[in-house]
Design a protein around this motif. Structure first.
Motif, PDB file in Angstrom:
ATOM      1  N   VAL A 214      42.618  40.863  38.139  1.00 18.97           N
ATOM      2  CA  VAL A 214      42.403  41.110  39.362  1.00 18.97           C
ATOM      3  C   VAL A 214      41.461  39.845  40.030  1.00 18.97           C
ATOM      4  O   VAL A 214      40.831  39.136  39.346  1.00 18.97           O
ATOM      5  N   ILE A 215      41.821  39.660  41.214  1.00 17.57           N
ATOM      6  CA  ILE A 215      41.176  38.595  41.942  1.00 17.57           C
ATOM      7  C   ILE A 215      40.257  39.267  43.110  1.00 17.57           C
ATOM      8  O   ILE A 215      40.479  39.948  43.870  1.00 17.57           O
ATOM      9  N   GLY A 216      39.094  38.750  43.160  1.00 17.00           N
ATOM     10  CA  GLY A 216      38.103  39.316  44.192  1.00 17.00           C
ATOM     11  C   GLY A 216      36.885  38.559  43.991  1.00 17.00           C
ATOM     12  O   GLY A 216      36.580  37.593  43.101  1.00 17.00           O
ATOM     13  N   ARG A 217      35.757  38.841  44.766  1.00 18.46           N
ATOM     14  CA  ARG A 217      34.543  38.289  44.564  1.00 18.46           C
ATOM     15  C   ARG A 217      33.310  39.032  43.633  1.00 18.46           C
ATOM     16  O   ARG A 217      32.425  38.522  43.601  1.00 18.46           O
ATOM     17  N   ARG A 218      33.771  40.323  43.118  1.00 16.82           N
ATOM     18  CA  ARG A 218      33.083  40.781  42.113  1.00 16.82           C
ATOM     19  C   ARG A 218      32.738  39.844  40.837  1.00 16.82           C
ATOM     20  O   ARG A 218      33.923  39.460  40.500  1.00 16.82           O
ATOM     21  N   SER A 219      31.975  40.069  40.053  1.00 16.88           N
ATOM     22  CA  SER A 219      31.680  39.262  38.918  1.00 16.88           C
ATOM     23  C   SER A 219      32.457  39.677  37.818  1.00 16.88           C
ATOM     24  O   SER A 219      32.835  38.905  36.886  1.00 16.88           O
ATOM     25  N   ASP A 220      33.007  40.762  38.055  1.00 16.83           N
ATOM     26  CA  ASP A 220      33.755  41.484  36.816  1.00 16.83           C
ATOM     27  C   ASP A 220      35.258  41.187  36.955  1.00 16.83           C
ATOM     28  O   ASP A 220      36.149  41.762  36.179  1.00 16.83           O
ATOM     29  N   CYS A 221      35.525  40.443  38.146  1.00 16.76           N
ATOM     30  CA  CYS A 221      37.183  40.313  38.529  1.00 16.76           C
ATOM     31  C   CYS A 221      37.278  39.262  37.530  1.00 16.76           C
ATOM     32  O   CYS A 221      36.664  38.283  36.953  1.00 16.76           O
ATOM     33  N   ASP A 222      38.645  39.238  37.051  1.00 12.82           N
ATOM     34  CA  ASP A 222      39.383  38.125  36.238  1.00 12.82           C
ATOM     35  C   ASP A 222      39.381  36.968  36.828  1.00 12.82           C
ATOM     36  O   ASP A 222      38.927  35.658  36.197  1.00 12.82           O
TER      37      ASP A 222
END
Length: 92
Positions: A21-29
């Motif tokens: 998963v790509i995104g701005r949340r810190s739990d994204c890969d």
């Protein structure tokens, strides 16, 4: 997805695994910062046909080689643009 990675314009190399998963949340890969990046922006899957990029209903969209997509098969050399960040699919 053995031997494939996404290389950012900042030089960071992200080895691909299915379900990333790509995104701005810190739990994204893959974490990308910026106001045009959704918390969970896009996901990459692997199947018998290759690598599939899927936009996760992001506000600002996902581009592959400059064209906005909802889902797209990726090939080596393709450039994924998310909120101004460019990631190129390369052999690792």
């Amino acid at each position: 997805m053995d031997g494939l990675s996404l290389v950012g314009s900042d030089g960071q190399n992200h080895e691909l695994v299915s379900g990333i998963v790509i995104g701005r949340r810190s739990d994204c890969d893959i974490v990308l910062n910026g106001p045009r990046v959704s918390r969970r922006h896009a996901q990459i899957h692997s199947d018998a046909e290759g690598v599939l990029l899927v936009d996760l209903a992001s506000i600002n969209g996902t581009l592959v080689n400059g064209i906005e997509v909802t889902s797209e098969r990726l090939a080596v050399g393709d450039v994924v643009t998310i909120g101004g960040h460019e990631l190129r699919l390369e052999l690792s």
